[in-house]
Design a protein around this motif. Structure first.
Motif, PDB file in Angstrom:
ATOM      1  N   THR A 175      -5.694  -2.835  -5.231  1.00  0.00           N
ATOM      2  CA  THR A 175      -5.229  -3.279  -6.548  1.00  0.00           C
ATOM      3  C   THR A 175      -5.286  -4.797  -6.580  1.00  0.00           C
ATOM      4  OG1 THR A 175      -3.539  -1.602  -6.214  1.00  0.00           O
ATOM      5  CG2 THR A 175      -3.302  -3.008  -8.147  1.00  0.00           C
ATOM      6  N   PRO A 176      -6.020  -5.411  -7.501  1.00  0.00           N
ATOM      7  CA  PRO A 176      -5.999  -6.882  -7.542  1.00  0.00           C
ATOM      8  C   PRO A 176      -4.579  -7.380  -7.767  1.00  0.00           C
ATOM      9  CG  PRO A 176      -7.708  -6.013  -8.980  1.00  0.00           C
ATOM     10  CD  PRO A 176      -6.891  -4.839  -8.514  1.00  0.00           C
ATOM     11  N   MET A 177      -4.199  -8.332  -7.009  1.00  0.00           N
ATOM     12  CA  MET A 177      -2.846  -8.863  -7.154  1.00  0.00           C
ATOM     13  C   MET A 177      -2.789  -9.682  -8.439  1.00  0.00           C
ATOM     14  SD  MET A 177      -0.878 -11.260  -4.465  1.00  0.00           S
ATOM     15  CE  MET A 177      -1.163 -10.209  -3.081  1.00  0.00           C
ATOM     16  N   GLU A 180       1.631  13.527  -0.034  1.00  0.00           N
ATOM     17  CA  GLU A 180       2.595  13.995  -1.015  1.00  0.00           C
ATOM     18  C   GLU A 180       2.101  13.790  -2.446  1.00  0.00           C
ATOM     19  OE1 GLU A 180       6.461  12.456  -0.046  1.00  0.00           O
ATOM     20  OE2 GLU A 180       7.202  12.949  -2.044  1.00  0.00           O
ATOM     21  N   THR A 181       1.418  12.680  -2.692  1.00  0.00           N
ATOM     22  CA  THR A 181       1.000  12.370  -4.060  1.00  0.00           C
ATOM     23  C   THR A 181      -0.502  12.526  -4.260  1.00  0.00           C
ATOM     24  OG1 THR A 181       0.696  10.070  -3.432  1.00  0.00           O
ATOM     25  CG2 THR A 181       2.828  10.674  -4.369  1.00  0.00           C
ATOM     26  N   GLY A 182      -1.261  12.542  -3.164  1.00  0.00           N
ATOM     27  CA  GLY A 182      -2.716  12.588  -3.286  1.00  0.00           C
ATOM     28  C   GLY A 182      -3.336  11.254  -3.671  1.00  0.00           C
ATOM     29  N   ILE A 183      -2.510  10.204  -3.697  1.00  0.00           N
ATOM     30  CA  ILE A 183      -3.021   8.881  -4.055  1.00  0.00           C
ATOM     31  C   ILE A 183      -3.333   8.113  -2.768  1.00  0.00           C
ATOM     32  CG2 ILE A 183      -2.509   6.731  -5.277  1.00  0.00           C
ATOM     33  CD1 ILE A 183      -0.332   8.240  -6.796  1.00  0.00           C
ATOM     34  N   PRO A 184      -4.484   7.455  -2.697  1.00  0.00           N
ATOM     35  CA  PRO A 184      -4.729   6.641  -1.510  1.00  0.00           C
ATOM     36  C   PRO A 184      -3.752   5.457  -1.462  1.00  0.00           C
ATOM     37  CG  PRO A 184      -6.535   6.421  -3.091  1.00  0.00           C
ATOM     38  CD  PRO A 184      -5.589   7.417  -3.658  1.00  0.00           C
ATOM     39  N   MET A 185      -3.407   5.048  -0.261  1.00  0.00           N
ATOM     40  CA  MET A 185      -2.582   3.855  -0.128  1.00  0.00           C
ATOM     41  C   MET A 185      -3.403   2.669  -0.623  1.00  0.00           C
ATOM     42  SD  MET A 185      -0.861   4.593   3.593  1.00  0.00           S
ATOM     43  CE  MET A 185      -0.303   2.947   3.849  1.00  0.00           C
ATOM     44  N   ARG A 186      -2.859   1.988  -1.624  1.00  0.00           N
ATOM     45  CA  ARG A 186      -3.622   0.895  -2.241  1.00  0.00           C
ATOM     46  C   ARG A 186      -3.072  -0.458  -1.823  1.00  0.00           C
ATOM     47  NH1 ARG A 186      -6.344   3.274  -6.537  1.00  0.00           N
ATOM     48  NH2 ARG A 186      -5.244   5.016  -7.503  1.00  0.00           N
ATOM     49  N   PRO A 195       0.814  -1.222   0.000  1.00  0.00           N
ATOM     50  CA  PRO A 195       0.000   0.000   0.000  1.00  0.00           C
ATOM     51  C   PRO A 195       0.848   1.273   0.000  1.00  0.00           C
ATOM     52  CG  PRO A 195      -0.664  -1.453   1.812  1.00  0.00           C
ATOM     53  CD  PRO A 195       0.454  -2.115   1.108  1.00  0.00           C
ATOM     54  N   PHE A 196       1.964   1.275   0.702  1.00  0.00           N
ATOM     55  CA  PHE A 196       2.856   2.440   0.724  1.00  0.00           C
ATOM     56  C   PHE A 196       3.455   2.645  -0.669  1.00  0.00           C
ATOM     57  CE2 PHE A 196       2.771   0.987   5.099  1.00  0.00           C
ATOM     58  CZ  PHE A 196       2.645   2.158   5.825  1.00  0.00           C
ATOM     59  N   LEU A 197       3.928   1.518  -1.242  1.00  0.00           N
ATOM     60  CA  LEU A 197       4.559   1.594  -2.560  1.00  0.00           C
ATOM     61  C   LEU A 197       3.602   2.205  -3.581  1.00  0.00           C
ATOM     62  CD1 LEU A 197       6.838   0.785  -4.568  1.00  0.00           C
ATOM     63  CD2 LEU A 197       5.672  -1.395  -4.827  1.00  0.00           C
ATOM     64  N   PHE A 198       2.379   1.671  -3.638  1.00  0.00           N
ATOM     65  CA  PHE A 198       1.425   2.171  -4.634  1.00  0.00           C
ATOM     66  C   PHE A 198       0.972   3.598  -4.282  1.00  0.00           C
ATOM     67  CE2 PHE A 198       0.462  -2.549  -5.031  1.00  0.00           C
ATOM     68  CZ  PHE A 198       1.334  -2.706  -6.088  1.00  0.00           C
ATOM     69  N   GLY A 199       0.863   3.882  -2.974  1.00  0.00           N
ATOM     70  CA  GLY A 199       0.441   5.216  -2.556  1.00  0.00           C
ATOM     71  C   GLY A 199       1.453   6.287  -2.936  1.00  0.00           C
ATOM     72  N   PHE A 200       2.716   5.909  -2.958  1.00  0.00           N
ATOM     73  CA  PHE A 200       3.748   6.867  -3.350  1.00  0.00           C
ATOM     74  C   PHE A 200       3.974   6.850  -4.856  1.00  0.00           C
ATOM     75  CE2 PHE A 200       4.665   7.117   1.139  1.00  0.00           C
ATOM     76  CZ  PHE A 200       5.085   8.427   1.289  1.00  0.00           C
ATOM     77  N   GLY A 201       3.027   6.282  -5.578  1.00  0.00           N
ATOM     78  CA  GLY A 201       3.094   6.307  -7.028  1.00  0.00           C
ATOM     79  C   GLY A 201       4.033   5.276  -7.626  1.00  0.00           C
ATOM     80  N   THR A 215      12.587   2.404  -8.679  1.00  0.00           N
ATOM     81  CA  THR A 215      11.743   3.526  -9.074  1.00  0.00           C
ATOM     82  C   THR A 215      11.699   4.565  -7.955  1.00  0.00           C
ATOM     83  OG1 THR A 215       9.777   2.530  -8.111  1.00  0.00           O
ATOM     84  CG2 THR A 215      10.231   2.003 -10.412  1.00  0.00           C
ATOM     85  N   GLU A 216      11.204   5.745  -8.333  1.00  0.00           N
ATOM     86  CA  GLU A 216      11.124   6.827  -7.365  1.00  0.00           C
ATOM     87  C   GLU A 216      10.127   6.477  -6.258  1.00  0.00           C
ATOM     88  OE1 GLU A 216      10.277  11.582  -7.472  1.00  0.00           O
ATOM     89  OE2 GLU A 216      10.423  10.488  -9.370  1.00  0.00           O
ATOM     90  N   GLY A 217       8.995   5.891  -6.670  1.00  0.00           N
ATOM     91  CA  GLY A 217       7.965   5.515  -5.697  1.00  0.00           C
ATOM     92  C   GLY A 217       8.518   4.545  -4.664  1.00  0.00           C
ATOM     93  N   MET A 218       9.337   3.622  -5.124  1.00  0.00           N
ATOM     94  CA  MET A 218       9.941   2.657  -4.209  1.00  0.00           C
ATOM     95  C   MET A 218      10.801   3.389  -3.185  1.00  0.00           C
ATOM     96  SD  MET A 218      10.362  -0.556  -3.486  1.00  0.00           S
ATOM     97  CE  MET A 218       9.941  -1.487  -4.947  1.00  0.00           C
TER      98      MET A 218
END
Lengths: 726, 282
Positions: free
Chosen positions: A345-347, A267-273, A181-187, A201-204
């Motif tokens: 996000t479906p795995m 920071e990104t406005g994306i929910p933690m997924r 969820p953190f990874l996807f939330g940070f884009g 990646t930057e998100g990582m």
């Protein structure tokens, strides 16, 4: 009384036998515990009541579950129906474990749940429940749950007092499932357009930096296990935790809590997924009663079964109709999770997904345990991924090999035939051959079938490449890969040479410690005039009597960062507690300590026996000649100990070299595979990395070669020593 | 022999006591976990429990599974049957083979002994896949018989080597005398050799029993029916990767270790002689 008990035991054993014969129930395997298990039991009883078909449940420990399925089903020994998460679907499919879900109606379930179970347009398995992560909030401590990470960060200082063992936040931070969820939330993304995993990646980097900071500011504990999360939350010592629906069953009744969606990353406005997992009932491809099995799997996933699984098992049903039921509608937990899962996000059910876990775990631990900067961790994971992602080597022609085997057989026959005829006839040279054969036959038969044949199969497997479902002959490609240390410099952990060096040092250090401690104790104990001698000896052999996997788990507990007795001892002595498994040196030391505790009694007993066989007169004579104690030890004790100790040392070195349980259970190869020895590395290739049996077998052959060289060296040593001794 | 001084004895006692304490500490710690009411670890140095409850033992020993079956009894029975049968089968095979290797001349003897040792050097876990297929061909999967056969044969090389070493040290004159008195070869073996080899037999039996009683990777892979699980496989359920129930694990660990400890204590006099008199001498 004891007789009665034994009788009762026998009776139950017999009745179990009899029941198995008369009517064969459908076999249903699962990895549930607690409420989920109870619900499944009730549901299968309902099925039996409806259809008259009995169902036999087997709860398999989760860690062993996948391996057990892939072993058992192709051999016809597996279940008719089994419950598993969808992410291994493609792997199972490649191994032909699954039958298509023939009676499934797509409209009954959420569309994404069905899609998760699709391979090439065909649906396998009946979706039962949805699993994803959400935020559990202790409402007494946190009246208003955080909506964004900025809210969260603002709340944490007030909720945290790390020295008193109170934390604002806790989750299993070393596990990628929880980090996703953190990874996807940070884009961050996991797979690139080509479907290959990307880590650098930057998100990582940003997501890792975020959690590292949470840990460094001591808002959350270090080295968190599920058990720790549970106990912290239940004691009110963790205000918020991330977990899945299964956690609801473990929360103590005294804790008031709410479940809400994970916060939005400011920071990104994306929910933690979080990942969305779909748990499904799969019908085994080998089931003899497909129709009944399909009916059972379908029954488990719908209608009244959904209701029971929701209310008793606290599962989030994948069945659309379930949400029309009053009981489900009113259930706050279920609706909160349903709400939280909107962002999930479906795995992916690809084989690729399976190869992501180990590199990600490596990166996570490298950052959280210190030593690696968040921005470098992606590259670390990338390399690990590439090393694990072995391209299938080109097929080799088996002809030269068959030719070689033929030539060797021919050469051997010629050599035997051309040997000079013995002067004595066979009967005279070996007068009791018939008798010997009679004595040897049973043992030989057993060894041939269950030791020698598996051994030869193991050797020859090393020339094959295994992809789930099929072997292909690749000649020496596996060996070349290992010996060329592809993907790693030879001085890095995970290269064959590094692991070999670790193994050799491991064996050497252990044997030296076992022998010196054992010998020292034997010297103390040898004096027959010593009071309480038997008592001491009994106490000192206890470690030998404890099964070694218990020893390993026990010591692993003692080395626990927060609650281990060893750190307790250090703190009591005024020292800093040590994070044992984050550094190579301490992790290795922990392994050695465990194995030393386990191994010295054997050497002590052997040394004791050997010491007792040394004639006392020798010492008396030396005493008369005025030899010092030290000279006596060097000139009498050591040389006379050698013949008895040497075989024990050799045996001990082979045992230690292959001491899988300690490495696997104590350090688990941490940090980053550095403390793995050759056997545990081979085991990982065989059973944890997509079943690369051929590659693992090649590893084993190399282990075997090293030990063979060692044994020919020791044979010379023994011969030399027996010559010296006359 | 000169009597050691009082001071020296006191020093030896102090040293031994210290080492015994170090050795026992982990064991006490497990006892503490088993008896303490909590199910998780707590950070203390004190190896003695602060509060005592038998709840963990009760749950491990008397607990039923979700279907209401009392599994522990069957699992204990399975463990006893498997270990007992492994000992009997393994010992019978090893004794006769070791005797033949020690007394008779036949072609391939040296090579056979070496091969036995060599097979021991191949990592056992990697033989799992082939063994699985073989047992399946023999229709012995998920059966205790299959498990006994695997355990008995995999322990054989060590047993044979240990016993052969011991037989080699027994004087042949006794056997020759028995033959003179008209004993048949079988009688010599049973009446003369076996009684003399008692210490080595005891130790070898102990090893076979321990191998079977303690093993869990093979058992966990080969057995599917919880009523036939051996105790180590049953114990595995308390120490999953995602959840560790320390109290129950500790209680189970003590229950499993107890029989082997009892055997060790009963046989400890033989232990020294049985391992070293002939020992594993090549």
């Amino acid at each position: 009384m004891r007789g009665l008990l034994a009788l009762a035991l026998l009776a139950t054993a017999w009745s179990a036998q009899a029941a198995g014969d008369e009517s064969a129930p459908l076999k249903l395997w699962h990895a549930y515990r607690g409420g989920e298990e109870t619900a499944l039991l009730q549901v299968s009883e309902q099925f039996t009541a409806k259809t008259g078909v009995k169902v036999e449940l087997l709860a398999v420990p989760y860690d062993a579950y996948g391996a057990k399925l892939t072993n058992a089903i192709p051999h016809g020994a597996g279940p008719d129906v089994f419950i598993f998460n969808h992410e291994r679907l493609r792997n199972f499919h490649a191994q032909h474990l699954l039958a298509p879900a023939t009676t499934l109606a797509r409209g009954d379930y959420f569309a994404n749940a069905v899609e998760a179970l699709e391979v090439d347009g065909q649906v396998y398995g009946y979706p039962m429940s949805l699993k994803s992560l959400a935020l559990y909030v202790n409402t007494k401590l946190v009246p208003n749950p955080p909506a964004t990470t900025a809210d969260l960060l603002a709340m944490l200082p007030a909720l945290t007092d790390a020295d008193a063992g109170r934390f604002g936040f806790a989750y299993e931070s070393g596990d990628f499932y929880f980090h996703a969820p953190f990874l996807f939330g940070f884009g961050g993304e996991l797979f690139n357009a080509a479907g290959r995993a990307t880590f650098d990646t930057e998100g990582m980097a940003k997501s890792l930096a975020f959690v590292k900071k949470l840990q460094d500011d001591r808002f959350m504990p270090q080295e968190v296990s599920g058990a720790l999360v549970k106990s912290l939350f239940n004691d009110g010592r963790a205000a918020m935790v991330i977990s899945g629906p299964w956690f609801a069953g473990e929360v103590a009744p005294s804790v008031d809590y709410r479940v809400v969606a994970l916060p939005v990353v400011s920071e990104t406005g994306i929910p933690m997924r979080p990942f969305l997992g779909v748990e499904a009932a799969f019908v085994s491809a080998q089931s003899q009663r497909k129709e009944q099995a399909q009916a059972l799997a379908r029954f488990l996933s719908l209608g009244e079964a959904s209701l029971v699984r929701t209310t008793v098992g606290r599962q989030i049903p994948a069945d659309v109709a379930a949400y029309e039921l009053q009981a489900v509608k009113e259930d706050v937990l279920i609706s909160s999770f349903r709400e939280a899962a909107r962002n999930a996000t479906p795995m992916p059910n690809t084989v690729e997904m399976l190869k992501v876990w180990e590199p990600m775990k490596l990166a996570l631990r490298a950052v959280l345990q210190g030593g690696t900067e968040p921005q470098d961790a992606g590259a670390l994971a990338d390399r690990r991924y590439r090393a694990l992602h072995r391209e299938r080597p080109p097929d080799a022609s088996p002809l030269p090999w068959l030719g070689l085997v033929g030539a060797m057989a021919l050469g051997g026959t010629v050599w035997v035939m051309r040997r000079p005829a013995p002067t004595l006839p066979f009967k005279r040279r070996y007068p009791d051959v018939a008798q010997a054969a009679a004595y040897l036959a049973p043992a030989t038969a057993g060894i041939l079938v269950l030791v020698f044949v598996p051994f030869v199969i193991g050797l020859s497997l090393s020339l094959f490449h295994y992809e789930p479902g099929e072997y292909s002959f690749v000649g020496l490609a596996n060996f070349i890969d290992i010996l060329a240390s592809r993907g790693y410099r030879i001085t890095e952990p995970l290269s064959f040479y590094f692991t070999l060096a670790v193994t050799l040092v491991w064996a050497l250090v252990n044997v030296v410690l076992h022998v010196s401690i054992g010998l020292f104790l034997a010297m103390l104990l040898k004096d027959p005039l010593l009071k309480l001698r038997g008592f001491y000896r009994v106490l000192l052999i206890i470690p030998w009597a404890v099964p070694n996997y218990i020893t390993a788990l026990m010591w692993k507990g003692m080395f626990h960062r927060q609650f281990g007795a060893i750190n307790g001892l250090l703190v009591a002595l005024g020292l800093e507690p040590v994070s044992w498994f984050t550094k190579f040196s301490t992790a290795f030391a922990a392994n050695v300590a465990t194995n030393t505790w386990l191994g010295f009694p054997f050497m002590m007993v052997v040394a004791l026996g050997a010491l007792q066989s040394i004639p006392q007169e020798l010492y008396e004579a030396a005493e008369v000649d005025g030899a010092s104690k030290w000279t006596q030890f060097r000139r009498i004790t050591l040389p006379l100990l050698r013949p008895a100790m040497l075989p024990a040392v050799i045996l001990g070195s082979v045992w230690t070299f292959n001491m899988f349980n300690i490495i696997y259970l104590v350090s688990g190869g941490e940090p980053g595979g550095g403390t793995d020895i050759l056997v545990s590395e081979a085991f990982r290739w065989a059973f944890q990395r997509n079943q690369q049996y051929g590659f693992a077998a090649a590893y084993s052959v190399l282990i075997f070669v090293v030990l063979l060289a060692w044994s020919s060296f020791t044979k010379r040593l023994m011969r030399a020593s027996s010559e010296v001794m006359g | 022999m000169n009597r050691p001084s009082k001071l020296k004895m006191a020093a030896i006692h102090a040293g031994l006591m210290l080492l015994c304490m170090a050795t026992l500490y982990p064991v006490l710690w497990v006892v503490k976990m088993a008896l303490s009411p909590t199910d998780s670890l707590t950070l203390t140095v004190n190896p003695f429990p602060e509060a005592i409850t038998l709840e963990h033992f009760r749950e491990v020993v008397l607990g039923t599974d979700s279907a209401g079956r009392w599994l522990f009894g069957r699992q204990l029975l399975a463990s006893l049957v498997v270990s007992g049968a492994t000992t009997v089968v393994g010992l019978a095979l090893a004794v006769s083979a070791a005797y033949a290797l020690s007394r008779f001349r036949f072609p391939g003897k040296e090579g056979g002994m070496q091969t036995l040792l060599i097979t021991q050097m191949f990592p056992a876990t990697l033989m799992l896949v082939p063994i699985y297929s073989i047992l399946q061909k023999l229709h012995l999967l998920d059966s205790l018989t299959g498990l006994v056969l695997v355990y008995a044969t995999t322990a054989l090389p060590f047993c044979i080597w240990n016993l052969k070493g011991y037989f080699d040290t027994l004087p042949r004159e006794l056997e020759e005398a028995a033959v003179m008195d008209g004993a048949s070869p079988t009688q010599v073996f049973i009446r003369v050799v076996l009684p003399l080899a008692r210490p080595a037999l005891a130790v070898t039996a102990l090893f076979s029993f321990m191998t079977a009683w303690n093993e869990f990777i093979l058992a966990a892979t080969l057995l599917n029916d919880p009523t036939r699980f051996t105790l180590p496989v049953a114990l595995q359920r308390y120490v999953g990767e995602y959840k560790v129930e320390w109290g129950k694990f500790a209680a189970g660990a003590l229950v499993i270790s107890a029989p082997v400890m009892a055997l060790f204590f009963a046989l400890q006099k033989h232990l020294v002689g049985g391992l070293t008199a002939g020992g594993v001498k090549g």
